[in-house]
Design an enzyme around this catalytic site. Structure first.
Site, PDB file in Angstrom:
ATOM      1  N   LYS A 178      10.959   5.785   0.235  1.00 29.94           N
ATOM      2  CA  LYS A 178      10.183   6.736   1.043  1.00 29.94           C
ATOM      3  C   LYS A 178      10.607   6.624   2.510  1.00 29.94           C
ATOM      4  O   LYS A 178      10.271   5.662   3.187  1.00 29.94           O
ATOM      5  CB  LYS A 178       8.673   6.457   0.940  1.00 29.94           C
ATOM      6  CG  LYS A 178       7.869   7.596   1.568  1.00 29.94           C
ATOM      7  CD  LYS A 178       6.488   7.207   1.997  1.00 29.94           C
ATOM      8  CE  LYS A 178       6.432   6.544   3.322  1.00 29.94           C
ATOM      9  NZ  LYS A 178       6.881   7.340   4.483  1.00 29.94           N
ATOM     10  N   GLU A 253       9.967  -6.426   6.784  1.00 30.96           N
ATOM     11  CA  GLU A 253      10.744  -6.471   8.037  1.00 30.96           C
ATOM     12  C   GLU A 253       9.906  -5.749   9.079  1.00 30.96           C
ATOM     13  O   GLU A 253       9.781  -4.525   9.037  1.00 30.96           O
ATOM     14  CB  GLU A 253      12.084  -5.751   7.857  1.00 30.96           C
ATOM     15  CG  GLU A 253      13.047  -6.432   6.918  1.00 30.96           C
ATOM     16  CD  GLU A 253      13.552  -7.755   7.463  1.00 30.96           C
ATOM     17  OE1 GLU A 253      13.455  -7.997   8.680  1.00 30.96           O
ATOM     18  OE2 GLU A 253      14.030  -8.568   6.653  1.00 30.96           O
ATOM     19  N   CYS A 287      13.691  -2.615  16.459  1.00 30.36           N
ATOM     20  CA  CYS A 287      12.814  -3.760  16.201  1.00 30.36           C
ATOM     21  C   CYS A 287      13.282  -4.985  16.963  1.00 30.36           C
ATOM     22  O   CYS A 287      12.476  -5.785  17.412  1.00 30.36           O
ATOM     23  CB  CYS A 287      12.769  -4.047  14.711  1.00 30.36           C
ATOM     24  SG  CYS A 287      14.403  -4.159  13.975  1.00 30.36           S
ATOM     25  N   GLU A 384       4.540  -4.537  21.262  1.00 25.06           N
ATOM     26  CA  GLU A 384       5.818  -3.854  21.048  1.00 25.06           C
ATOM     27  C   GLU A 384       5.696  -2.422  21.575  1.00 25.06           C
ATOM     28  O   GLU A 384       4.989  -1.606  20.983  1.00 25.06           O
ATOM     29  CB  GLU A 384       6.119  -3.846  19.546  1.00 25.06           C
ATOM     30  CG  GLU A 384       7.501  -3.354  19.230  1.00 25.06           C
ATOM     31  CD  GLU A 384       7.780  -3.339  17.732  1.00 25.06           C
ATOM     32  OE1 GLU A 384       6.859  -3.078  16.940  1.00 25.06           O
ATOM     33  OE2 GLU A 384       8.943  -3.566  17.366  1.00 25.06           O
TER      34      GLU A 384
HETATM   35  P1  NAD Z   1       5.106   2.326  10.744  1.00 25.43           P
HETATM   36  O1  NAD Z   1       4.655   1.016  10.225  1.00 25.43           O
HETATM   37  O2  NAD Z   1       4.116   3.227  11.340  1.00 25.43           O
HETATM   38  O3  NAD Z   1       5.822   3.163   9.593  1.00 25.43           O
HETATM   39  C1  NAD Z   1       6.892   2.620   8.846  1.00 25.43           C
HETATM   40  C2  NAD Z   1       6.914   3.280   7.487  1.00 25.43           C
HETATM   41  O4  NAD Z   1       5.735   2.922   6.792  1.00 25.43           O
HETATM   42  C3  NAD Z   1       6.934   4.806   7.535  1.00 25.43           C
HETATM   43  O5  NAD Z   1       7.757   5.289   6.490  1.00 25.43           O
HETATM   44  C4  NAD Z   1       5.481   5.166   7.275  1.00 25.43           C
HETATM   45  O6  NAD Z   1       5.319   6.446   6.716  1.00 25.43           O
HETATM   46  C5  NAD Z   1       5.078   4.076   6.292  1.00 25.43           C
HETATM   47  N1  NAD Z   1       3.644   3.790   6.233  1.00 25.43           N
HETATM   48  C6  NAD Z   1       2.702   3.943   7.200  1.00 25.43           C
HETATM   49  N2  NAD Z   1       1.486   3.569   6.737  1.00 25.43           N
HETATM   50  C7  NAD Z   1       1.661   3.160   5.459  1.00 25.43           C
HETATM   51  C8  NAD Z   1       0.787   2.641   4.451  1.00 25.43           C
HETATM   52  N3  NAD Z   1      -0.522   2.490   4.664  1.00 25.43           N
HETATM   53  N4  NAD Z   1       1.306   2.305   3.252  1.00 25.43           N
HETATM   54  C9  NAD Z   1       2.634   2.439   3.025  1.00 25.43           C
HETATM   55  N5  NAD Z   1       3.514   2.942   3.934  1.00 25.43           N
HETATM   56  C10 NAD Z   1       3.034   3.289   5.140  1.00 25.43           C
HETATM   57  O7  NAD Z   1       6.278   1.986  11.754  1.00 25.43           O
HETATM   58  P2  NAD Z   1       7.118   3.018  12.623  1.00 25.43           P
HETATM   59  O8  NAD Z   1       6.383   3.259  13.872  1.00 25.43           O
HETATM   60  O9  NAD Z   1       7.565   4.157  11.810  1.00 25.43           O
HETATM   61  O10 NAD Z   1       8.430   2.146  12.890  1.00 25.43           O
HETATM   62  C11 NAD Z   1       8.573   1.329  13.927  1.00 25.43           C
HETATM   63  C12 NAD Z   1       8.243  -0.101  13.532  1.00 25.43           C
HETATM   64  O11 NAD Z   1       9.193  -0.567  12.570  1.00 25.43           O
HETATM   65  C13 NAD Z   1       8.358  -1.034  14.703  1.00 25.43           C
HETATM   66  O12 NAD Z   1       7.304  -1.952  14.676  1.00 25.43           O
HETATM   67  C14 NAD Z   1       9.682  -1.724  14.454  1.00 25.43           C
HETATM   68  O13 NAD Z   1       9.800  -2.969  15.097  1.00 25.43           O
HETATM   69  C15 NAD Z   1       9.701  -1.823  12.982  1.00 25.43           C
HETATM   70  N6  NAD Z   1      11.082  -2.036  12.479  1.00 25.43           N
HETATM   71  C16 NAD Z   1      11.427  -3.260  11.997  1.00 25.43           C
HETATM   72  C17 NAD Z   1      12.730  -3.509  11.566  1.00 25.43           C
HETATM   73  C18 NAD Z   1      13.136  -4.864  11.048  1.00 25.43           C
HETATM   74  O14 NAD Z   1      14.182  -4.959  10.400  1.00 25.43           O
HETATM   75  N7  NAD Z   1      12.371  -5.920  11.300  1.00 25.43           N
HETATM   76  C19 NAD Z   1      13.669  -2.480  11.618  1.00 25.43           C
HETATM   77  C20 NAD Z   1      13.285  -1.239  12.128  1.00 25.43           C
HETATM   78  C21 NAD Z   1      11.977  -1.027  12.542  1.00 25.43           C
END
Ligand code: NAD
Length: 490
Positions: A178, A253, A287, A384
């Protein structure tokens, strides 16, 4: 431009594009222009059911039994297809995310290397054997976990999908991925290319959709054996709860607030431009962005000036222009959030010495921003921000540097700039994060494990460790004794 606007992008289930059964079509907005880019199908629960069924049929059919060298051949073929279609994929990603095309080109090249790495790493999948006592022989089998439900964020859609798909497919799992509802385009195209090069139907299914709806449903789905999630720490905690239903295998992650330590003996000709890159690459929406620069006190004022001068010279603008170094943020909403943090920093007494005001116009642009006079307890140093905003904090000595570096809930990456190699290695052991760069700003090398300590998550991407996370170990014990066991003496 190769990518037509106004197209409809459907779900990808069981080897073909698919209309949503109970989802909807949603307009996608191009972040850099604020204009419509196309319509994307969002998956509803019935669509996730169909995708999981297709993945289950694949993994219980021939896919999991495919010889490793065949999976390797397919992954290399997919890498070749991505290279052959790089112009289209690069433009799709740039327009969908708003990120500078120069960055996206680099990300695509690295993504290709990641597919190739896992295509080769398959050869390392093997169990072990051991004679136990005189008449027992033990050997272990490595079997795919089954159906992987994978969730990725919007910041690196192509690369994040690669980090998830490549190890899962190498291990013989099938996938329901997804993407974020705002950035599904390259994952959908890669799935089409995978079918073209011969991946069997059902091995890769892409179901764009909302997080708390489609995402939560996928994570909770009884047909999913393993959940691999990349996103924020807050969502990760929610996913962890949902995955407990059915005791799914889980890797997370999550977010970061990574420090970049600059000692007075560092080579500043390298440390300053590299530190600028480490935060402003992808407009700070990474991230592992080194968003807290910690500077040894005697160097502090000169460093802030030199860093701000270099950051102020970055080319911000149209992401499709080859010269652009910093594109737009993902959306106007996200820009407002980023700006809210900067305002909070001002309120808490920090000093904005560069940037700090949103750009004009309908694109979601925000300038490289430097905040000085920061204390590590301030919100801007703890949360962040996920935008082009750096906080610069002074430290007194090595011990103080380590204390500040570790004084956050995250632990994804840290970079150390010093002319003293021994100090670099000393600190590498004391800083609590999954990846340390010593006089080196880059991340995400194929084969080098990537992942977090503390609330940055658990599990690792990009390494042999990752393959293990998509495999179950089965122990087989065989008796070579001619004598029956007859434990009850019957
Ligand atoms: P987010 O957590 O809002 O969303 C990430 C994904 O999770 C999206 O696809 C979203 O639709 C889905 N999601 C949201 N709520 C959910 C739920 N209740 N159940 C299942 N899925 C759900 O994060 P974002 O704002 O889209 O992305 C940025 C974040 O991702 C930052 O915190 C960043 O640091 C992190 N990130 C981490 C890495 C890593 O490798 N550690 C890499 C890239 C991004």
């Amino acid at each position: 431009m190769a990518v037509a606007t106004g197209r409809e992008y459907l779900l990808y289930i069981n080897g073909e594009a698919s209309e949503p059964a109970d989802g909807e079509l949603r307009e996608l907005i191009e972040p850099a222009t604020g204009e419509p880019l196309g319509k994307v199908a969002l998956a509803g629960e019935k669509d996730v059911d169909r995708a999981v069924d297709a993945a289950r049929a694949a993994v219980e059919g021939d896919w999991a039994k495919t010889p490793p060298n065949e999976r390797s051949r397919l992954l290399h073929a997919l890498a070749d297809a991505i290279v052959a279609n790089r112009k289209e994929l690069t433009e799709l990603e740039t327009r969908n995310v708003g990120k500078a095309i120069s960055s996206v080109k680099a990300e695509l090249s690295v993504a290709v290397e990641h597919y190739r790495y896992f295509a080769s790493a398959i050869a390392s999948i093997s169990g072990r054997s051991n004679p136990i006592g005189g008449s027992l022989l033990f050997y272990s089998l490595k079997e795919p976990v089954g159906v992987a439900g994978q969730i990725v964020p919007w910041n690196y859609p192509l690369m994040m999908a690669t980090w998830k798909l490549a190890p899962a497919l190498a291990a013989g799992c099938s996938v329901v991925l997804k993407p974020d509802e705002a950035t599904p385009l390259t994952a959908l195209r890669v799935a089409e290319l995978a079918t073209d090069v011969g991946f069997p139907p059902g091995t890769i299914n892409i179901v764009p959709g909302g997080g708390p709806t489609t995402g939560a449903y996928l994570v909770s789905h009884p047909g999913v054996d393993k959940v691999a999630f990349t996103g924020s720490t807050a969502t990760g905690a929610e996913v962890m709860k949902l995955a407990s239903n059915g005791i799914k295998r889980l890797t997370l992650e999550l977010g970061g607030k990574s420090p970049n330590l600059v000692f007075a003996d560092a080579n500043l000709e390298d440390a300053i431009p590299s530190s600028v890159w480490s935060i402003y690459y992808a407009a700070g929406q990474s991230c592992e962005a080194r968003s807290r620069v910690l500077v040894e006190r005697p160097l502090y004022d000169d460093f802030v000036n030199a860093f701000s001068d270099a950051a102020g010279r970055l080319k911000v603008g149209d992401p499709l222009e080859p010269e652009t170094q910093v594109g737009s943020l993902i959306s106007q909403n996200h820009r407002d959030r980023v700006h809210g943090f900067v305002e909070q920093g001002r309120d808490e007494g920090a000093e904005v010495v560069l940037g700090g005001e949103p750009g004009d116009g309908s694109g979601a642009f925000y300038p490289p921003t430097v905040i000085a006079k920061v204390e590590n307890a301030m919100t801007v140093a703890q949360e962040e921000i996920f935008g082009p905003v750096v906080t610069v904090i002074p430290f007194e000595d090595e011990k103080d540097a380590v204390r500040i570096a570790n004084d956050v809930r995250y632990g994804l990456m840290a970079t150390i700039w010093t002319g003293d190699a021994a100090r670099g290695h000393r600190l590498a052991r004391r800083i609590k994060s999954g990846l340390i760069g010593i006089n080196m700003p880059y991340t995400a090398f194929p084969g080098i494990p990537f992942g977090g300590f503390k609330q940055s998550g658990f599990g690792r991407e990009l390494g042999l460790e990752t393959l293990e996370l998509y495999l179950e170990t089965k122990s087989v014990i065989f008796s070579t004794s001619p004598k029956p066991f007859n434990p009850f003496g019957l």
